[in-house]
Enzyme design. Structure first.
Site, mmCIF file in Angstrom:
data_model
loop_
_atom_site.group_PDB
_atom_site.id
_atom_site.type_symbol
_atom_site.label_atom_id
_atom_site.label_comp_id
_atom_site.label_asym_id
_atom_site.label_seq_id
_atom_site.Cartn_x
_atom_site.Cartn_y
_atom_site.Cartn_z
ATOM 1 C CB CYS A 1 -0.882 0.031 1.243
ATOM 2 S SG CYS A 1 -1.908 -1.421 1.432
ATOM 3 C CB THR A 2 1.590 4.013 -1.806
ATOM 4 O OG1 THR A 2 2.480 2.990 -2.250
ATOM 5 C CG2 THR A 2 2.348 5.334 -1.688
ATOM 6 N NE ARG B 1 5.240 -0.707 -2.662
ATOM 7 C CZ ARG B 1 4.722 -0.769 -1.436
ATOM 8 N NH1 ARG B 1 3.695 -0.020 -1.118
ATOM 9 N NH2 ARG B 1 5.232 -1.562 -0.514
ATOM 10 C CB THR C 1 5.359 2.271 1.242
ATOM 11 O OG1 THR C 1 6.650 2.182 1.849
ATOM 12 C CG2 THR C 1 5.355 3.383 0.203
ATOM 13 C CG ASN C 2 3.244 -1.862 2.886
ATOM 14 O OD1 ASN C 2 3.200 -1.584 1.698
ATOM 15 N ND2 ASN C 2 2.157 -2.035 3.607
#
Lengths: 253, 123
Positions: free
Chosen positions: A1-2, A191, A177-178
């Site tokens: 995810c972002t 990302r 992000t993660n």
């Protein structure tokens, strides 16, 4: 995810995310995509939660999933959650739950409760910081006043860090992000750098819903795992959700 | 064109909004969930519309699990044991999940599994 929270020059806050899910859960060779990601897209729904015919909050989720991972409480706050991968992960919390240790809260349920019950940015922040969780997570919380935005890095039991917007230092946006923001992302899954590069290129003067959508449409921020892009404006109480695809050539995560 | 080759980071996109083209698959549809309704009934209209899609997703997950567990022991465990073990999920979430399982005609354990999927995959 972002996820991205940004403030424009007039103090308006925008909160947006790509939801990426389904890594290693089956690759569809024929369509060149992740099977679970593909199956989640038609289940994506925007929901207007109402009481006494009045909107309490708006959220995007998957049909049948009663917790929330993204939502806006119009005029008050916006919230998103990103997965935080850790050895002390959700399976440990679930095992504890099964064995009767039930003082932790399921993440999706917590976010929904916060959206339903919190009446201010500060109250929402306290809930997300202090509640014991089944699994680790990153919470992105945006308010409705200038400077009200933060990324909360959570272990299951404690809050590891609160990273705040800092306009005086020129930090007008936050990208999560993660990965813990104080560490470099995994080099095969960066990302963050491309997202920040695009945000810097856009500049605070030109940040808006359309330009944030541009950032979230740039590979590898957009990738094979991206199910949807959600765009929220807290002041107007708007939530826009667009289902995404990443035709080849496209990075698998 | 550097955008289109690894590491895909050279060009920032512009002018993509309003969404169109090959990266746009459509809008998410809107629904109302009435919190004044009993929890078991809140998701009925959504689940009636999305029953097939929900079945398809659960089938994809079950097919994936079968690759590692051809005998179907894990799915059996999810169907039979998960509702017993996780019957302690907090209100109103458990009641809502029970309503969703009833309307979608899906085993309760599989709907519970779907609802804790995100937590499971934080490893």
């Amino acid at each position: 995810c972002t996820a991205i929270i940004a403030e424009d020059k007039t103090g308006r806050l925008f909160h947006a995310r790509n939801l990426d899910f389904g890594l290693f859960l089956g690759w569809d060779i024929k369509h060149s995509t992740w099977m679970v990601s593909q199956s989640l897209k038609p289940l994506t729904v925007n929901i207007d939660f109402q009481r006494n015919n009045r909107t309490i909050f708006k959220s995007v989720t998957f049909a049948g999933y009663v917790g929330m991972l993204t939502g806006v409480k119009p005029g008050i706050f916006t919230v998103t959650m990103n997965e935080r991968f850790n050895l002390d992960g959700g399976f440990v919390g679930i095992i504890e739950w099964i064995f009767g240790i039930r003082n932790s809260v399921w993440i999706g349920f917590l976010i929904r409760s916060v959206l339903e019950n919190a009446t201010s940015y500060e109250e929402a922040k306290n809930e997300l910081v202090e509640t014991k969780l089944i699994s680790p997570a990153y919470f992105m919380l945006g308010g409705n006043k200038s400077g009200e935005a933060c990324v909360i890095t959570r272990a299951r039991e404690t809050c590891l860090d609160i990273w705040e917007l800092d306009l005086k230092q020129g930090m007008w946006y936050l990208v999560e992000t993660n990965y813990d923001h104080w560490n470099k992302p995994l080099f095969v899954d960066d990302r963050r750098t491309p997202a920040m590069k695009c945000m810097n290129k856009i500049t605070q003067e030109k940040i808006s819903v359309p330009t944030i959508y541009d950032v979230l449409s740039t590979k590898p921020v957009l990738n094979k795992l991206t199910t949807f892009t959600a765009l929220m404006n807290v002041a107007e109480g708007t939530l826009e959700t667009y289902l995404r695809d990443c035709p080849n050539p496209c990075v698998p995560w | 064109r550097a955008q289109d080759v690894p590491p895909f980071t050279e060009d920032c996109r512009s002018g993509t909004y309003p969404p169109t083209g090959p990266t746009f698959k459509g809008n998410a549809s809107w629904y109302i969930v009435n919190l004044d309704l009993p929890p078991e009934e809140r998701w009925n209209s959504i689940i009636k519309d999305k029953k097939v899609e929900l079945f398809n997703l659960i089938q994809v997950i079950k097919d994936f699990i079968k690759v590692f567990d051809p005998a179907g022991k894990i799915i059996g465990l999810v169907d039979d044991e998960l509702p017993l073990i996780l019957d302690s999920l907090p209100s109103p979430f458990l009641e809502e999940i029970k309503g969703i399982a009833a309307v979608s005609e899906t085993p309760l354990g599989e709907i519970i599994f779907y609802n804790i999927f995100y937590e499971l995959f934080t490893v």
